[in-house]
Design an enzyme around this catalytic site. Structure first.
Site, PDB file in Angstrom:
ATOM      1  N   ASP B 100      97.123  70.123  88.107  1.00  0.00           N
ATOM      2  CA  ASP B 100      96.161  71.115  88.591  1.00  0.00           C
ATOM      3  C   ASP B 100      94.776  70.490  88.600  1.00  0.00           C
ATOM      4  O   ASP B 100      94.563  69.411  88.024  1.00  0.00           O
ATOM      5  CB  ASP B 100      96.170  72.370  87.714  1.00  0.00           C
ATOM      6  CG  ASP B 100      95.762  72.082  86.276  1.00  0.00           C
ATOM      7  OD1 ASP B 100      96.132  71.004  85.749  1.00  0.00           O
ATOM      8  OD2 ASP B 100      95.075  72.923  85.664  1.00  0.00           O
ATOM      9  N   ASP B 133      90.884  63.089  88.316  1.00  0.00           N
ATOM     10  CA  ASP B 133      91.253  64.071  87.280  1.00  0.00           C
ATOM     11  C   ASP B 133      92.221  65.097  87.846  1.00  0.00           C
ATOM     12  O   ASP B 133      91.825  66.130  88.341  1.00  0.00           O
ATOM     13  CB  ASP B 133      89.983  64.759  86.756  1.00  0.00           C
ATOM     14  CG  ASP B 133      90.255  65.753  85.643  1.00  0.00           C
ATOM     15  OD1 ASP B 133      91.312  65.678  85.009  1.00  0.00           O
ATOM     16  OD2 ASP B 133      89.396  66.631  85.419  1.00  0.00           O
ATOM     17  N   GLU B 167      96.191  72.532  82.904  1.00  0.00           N
ATOM     18  CA  GLU B 167      95.287  71.837  81.976  1.00  0.00           C
ATOM     19  C   GLU B 167      93.851  72.303  82.128  1.00  0.00           C
ATOM     20  O   GLU B 167      93.130  72.450  81.133  1.00  0.00           O
ATOM     21  CB  GLU B 167      95.375  70.315  82.201  1.00  0.00           C
ATOM     22  CG  GLU B 167      94.832  69.488  81.030  1.00  0.00           C
ATOM     23  CD  GLU B 167      93.339  69.182  81.134  1.00  0.00           C
ATOM     24  OE1 GLU B 167      92.773  68.739  80.128  1.00  0.00           O
ATOM     25  OE2 GLU B 167      92.740  69.393  82.213  1.00  0.00           O
ATOM     26  N   GLU B 168      93.421  72.561  83.355  1.00  0.00           N
ATOM     27  CA  GLU B 168      92.028  72.962  83.581  1.00  0.00           C
ATOM     28  C   GLU B 168      91.803  74.428  83.215  1.00  0.00           C
ATOM     29  O   GLU B 168      90.692  74.943  83.338  1.00  0.00           O
ATOM     30  CB  GLU B 168      91.645  72.725  85.057  1.00  0.00           C
ATOM     31  CG  GLU B 168      91.806  71.291  85.531  1.00  0.00           C
ATOM     32  CD  GLU B 168      90.858  70.294  84.845  1.00  0.00           C
ATOM     33  OE1 GLU B 168      90.091  70.703  83.957  1.00  0.00           O
ATOM     34  OE2 GLU B 168      90.918  69.094  85.192  1.00  0.00           O
ATOM     35  N   HIS B 231      60.303  98.638  70.352  1.00  0.00           N
ATOM     36  CA  HIS B 231      59.075  98.160  70.983  1.00  0.00           C
ATOM     37  C   HIS B 231      58.280  97.389  69.938  1.00  0.00           C
ATOM     38  O   HIS B 231      58.023  97.893  68.850  1.00  0.00           O
ATOM     39  CB  HIS B 231      58.292  99.370  71.486  1.00  0.00           C
ATOM     40  CG  HIS B 231      57.103  99.031  72.311  1.00  0.00           C
ATOM     41  ND1 HIS B 231      55.930  98.573  71.770  1.00  0.00           N
ATOM     42  CD2 HIS B 231      56.896  99.076  73.647  1.00  0.00           C
ATOM     43  CE1 HIS B 231      55.048  98.358  72.750  1.00  0.00           C
ATOM     44  NE2 HIS B 231      55.618  98.653  73.896  1.00  0.00           N
ATOM     45  N   SER B 420      87.025  67.092  72.964  1.00  0.00           N
ATOM     46  CA  SER B 420      88.409  67.365  72.600  1.00  0.00           C
ATOM     47  C   SER B 420      89.324  67.220  73.814  1.00  0.00           C
ATOM     48  O   SER B 420      88.917  67.520  74.925  1.00  0.00           O
ATOM     49  CB  SER B 420      88.559  68.809  72.095  1.00  0.00           C
ATOM     50  OG  SER B 420      87.522  69.124  71.213  1.00  0.00           O
ATOM     51  N   HIS B 448      84.618  66.912  86.634  1.00  0.00           N
ATOM     52  CA  HIS B 448      84.534  68.350  86.903  1.00  0.00           C
ATOM     53  C   HIS B 448      83.380  68.699  87.833  1.00  0.00           C
ATOM     54  O   HIS B 448      83.065  69.863  88.022  1.00  0.00           O
ATOM     55  CB  HIS B 448      84.385  69.121  85.586  1.00  0.00           C
ATOM     56  CG  HIS B 448      85.634  69.139  84.774  1.00  0.00           C
ATOM     57  ND1 HIS B 448      85.870  70.060  83.790  1.00  0.00           N
ATOM     58  CD2 HIS B 448      86.750  68.364  84.810  1.00  0.00           C
ATOM     59  CE1 HIS B 448      87.051  69.826  83.235  1.00  0.00           C
ATOM     60  NE2 HIS B 448      87.611  68.802  83.835  1.00  0.00           N
TER      61      HIS B 448
END
Lengths: 477, 477
Positions: B100, B133, B167-168, B231, B420, B448
């Site tokens: 994907d 990717d 995965e995305e 206020h 990660s 990305h």
């Protein structure tokens, strides 16, 4: 000289007509902040002109030019400058009120139609947008005029009126008009004192006279580093993060117990005199009132005087938020590239926005240097407003005090408000005379909220108060 | 045993076919995060099945169930579990990639159609969503298979494939599948090592092998006080303001030079060995690379090793933003009623989200108590992920190293990444074998972003690298 009983009797006997007048005014949705209602703001101005003219007042509309609103260029509503009487032996009193209102839709959460004056018999109050802010007080003056005219009573003072239609939308154009009209030979020149009825009691029990307002200095502190937002996994631990710098700097502005950490800020505060202290002691207002308004038991102190002085005569610093950081729900692992903290100080005499800006700039610059950060810092002073304090012993205030005592059988609270009513400063500076803030409504009227209301007794006694004030002020002592 | 020249020759001579294959794959917009593209994700899975089956691979689709996306309940794309070879005398290598891609629209700022593989002759690279990717690497494996089949070369290892289509979008369902399939007798059981090609070189010059990833602990720190926004004129200086408390607490988490102030956090960090230190010394990566990626000269130190270790083997703490405060442009004088600071720590061995949560809770609770605030504090641990470090001296890594040296004539950088890749931990834990991250693309591929690209040499040499790796790993030493 005190108010003749025929005047007060007339007011007491004509409740129905006065309520009808308020009802007619509330029915005109004179919302200044929405171009769609602009014709209604003009309609409201015409309505006032008719009322005043019918009572012998000379009325002029002052063209304030145009504005851009909702993408349209539209005409600003006029400032209504009006006068009655020119006896050189009488003092001349300037009365200010505004005829525009905040927006209101029933769907906002109103229990009744906002532009319909609805009587709540159980609570003895009237609901409606503008009932207390500020059509009730404005019409109070008209009622007082009528009571004199219809009873053949000569006014004890010369009256000038300044009624504006843009108060809820920044009072566009009014400052310039006031400055211009205060010049020798112009309309406002020679005014002896000013009375503004556009604020509220501290609570629901005790009338008040307001003699001070805090000023404001609003800042934007921007820290910029990377050219774009970064991923905290890839860059965390390798670069100077703007948010860390900003949070560190913001934490050095004020402590959790509200002490301002900027050197020099407190040194500018005028010392407390025993006379002023006595005014706080006497206030019918306590910690529980503050906490009830806030909706939580979070007062900074258990000492009433300390809390009241914190609002009325001490500066404060609030952190409002951050522009450019992650603000949505959820968890985003971003290092924002540029973040801007917003904070402001409420100012009290003898602080001024200019002096405060210097102190804040010097301090923030020095604290930023200490961080040894490679990011860039910029501090902007977005806007400022002077604080204002008048002399509560001036005859103008003492007249309002005697009038309050006569009508309410109570000594009014002498208060200073934490926020700003910029028009007060404009009059005070341009005319250099005493300005009294003489409210009609109560602290729970909900001026800008849904279900705005004016208690029946506040409307009627408030009208008596305004009338009585004119007679007391005529004594000028 | 090393890769036969007929295999490498085949790869070198079939560039056109391999580019055609990548081009066909990029043309399928298999965006997993948008329900409108779900049929394309399935189409991509079928395309891969056809490719693999044609090369003699046994392919199974694993149903991962349904998900709710954009308000619809839709079928998740399948995990593709496939295998070829079952020789007990050969090691079994598990290959992971995903089919994907991230969303992409030309109007986002692409110079070319994102779902069309476009060759840039000047820069000798291919543009297209998924090029690097992760379709390039996934197809690299298919190319390697073809090179063996077409040259009649027996594979030196048994291969298992796990190709996912989510995965995305959070790898929904995959963790459970991996755990299930790792049980005795199941598909993944008995795998000897794992190779994941889904990350990038540190720079544009030197291939790398990645043996570590940081973990994450993400926190939400909420301070609530008043029942509604207040206020700042009316309440500033009278009540405990939630923003002041929050900013004070956030300032106590990390210093502008990135030192974490939470006691105990550094004590958990595994000590640096001379062997590990030598790896940082050898890296082809410097301060200027970090600053170029960040777009500004904001590195925390001039010491390369310190900066690299800050990203790769030290924890970090980033302040992401505040929910509930004023975040728009302009100047609003609000005291927000409830504000929530978001911050996260990147974890390294031997830190775990559980231990970090305990330390953060104890510290923040104690610091909040010191404030003597009447506001309420709540700390939530929104999510956590374990850090991962593998042994770079394992035969799996040494095989990847020899393969890199053979193809690129360069010793690869041994890197740990700051972010990660959760699937790495899933395999590492479920199978308890070595996992090597063997990237195909470069650090500037823009995975990305708009204009995602894969250099032509990275695609072709990368394919050689994957093939060579299989032969080196067969040596298991």
């Amino acid at each position: 000289m005190s108010v003749p009983s025929k005047v007060t009797d007339y007011i007491a006997q004509n409740e129905a007509a006065f309520v009808k007048r308020l009802s007619d005014a509330v029915a005109i949705p004179s919302v200044s902040g929405d171009a769609a209602y602009r014709q209604d703001v003009f309609k409201m101005a015409d309505w006032i002109k008719n009322e005043l003219t019918a009572l012998g007042v000379t009325v002029n509309f002052k063209d304030l030019g145009k504005q851009v609103l909702d993408g349209q260029t539209i005409q600003l509503p006029p400032a209504i400058l009006a006068s009655i009487g020119s006896d050189a032996n009488k003092p001349t009193v300037l009365l200010y009120a505004h005829y525009d209102v905040q927006p209101a839709l029933k769907s906002d959460g109103w229990n009744t139609e906002p532009f319909e004056l609805v009587f709540d018999e159980k609570n003895d109050r009237y609901y409606g947008r503008g009932s207390t802010d500020d059509k009730g007080p404005l019409i109070g003056w008209i009622n007082v005029l009528e009571a004199h005219v219809k009873t053949g009573t000569e006014l004890p003072v010369n009256l000038k009126f300044c009624f504006e239609g843009m108060e809820e939308s920044g009072s566009e154009g009014l400052d310039e008009l006031i400055l211009e009209e205060s010049k020798p030979g112009k309309f406002l020149h020679g005014v002896d004192c000013v009375c503004i009825s556009d604020n509220y009691w501290l609570n629901t029990r005790t009338p008040c006279l307001t003699y001070g307002l805090r000023g404001l200095s609003y800042f934007k502190l921007t820290i910029s580093g990377p050219a774009r937002d970064l991923h905290s996994g890839v860059f965390g631990g390798t670069v100077h993060e703007p948010m860390t710098d900003l949070i560190t700097l913001m934490s050095k502005l004020v402590t959790p117990d509200a002490k301002i950490l900027i050197p020099g800020v407190y040194e500018l505060v005028a010392p407390l005199t025993p006379q002023e202290k006595a005014l706080y002691d006497a206030l019918d207002y306590g910690i529980s009132d503050v906490e009830q308004s806030a909706g939580a038991k979070i007062a900074l102190s258990d000492d009433k005087i300390k809390v009241l002085m914190g609002r009325m005569r001490e500066p404060s610093l609030s952190l409002h938020g951050i522009e450019g950081a992650f603000y949505s729900p959820g968890a985003k692992t971003v290092i924002p590239a540029s973040v801007a903290g917003k904070f402001s100080l409420r100012l009290v005499p003898n602080q001024t926005p200019d002096k405060i800006e210097q102190l804040v700039k010097a301090y923030v610059t020095s604290e930023f240097q200490k961080l040894n950060s490679k990011n860039k810092m910029e501090l902007e002073h977005l806007h400022g407003g002077e604080p204002w304090v008048d002399d509560p012993n001036h005859w103008n205030f003492q007249a309002a005090k005697r009038a309050t005592e006569a009508v309410y059988k109570k000594t009014p609270d002498f208060t200073r408000e934490g926020g700003s009513i910029p028009i007060t400063i404009s009059f005070s500076r341009a005319l250099n005379v005493s300005v009294v803030l003489l409210p009609m409504g109560r602290g729970d009227d909900g001026a800008h909220s849904t279900n705005e209301k004016l208690d029946r007794s506040n409307y009627l006694k408030g009208t008596q108060l305004l009338g009585t004030y004119l007679w007391e002020v005529a004594n000028k002592k």
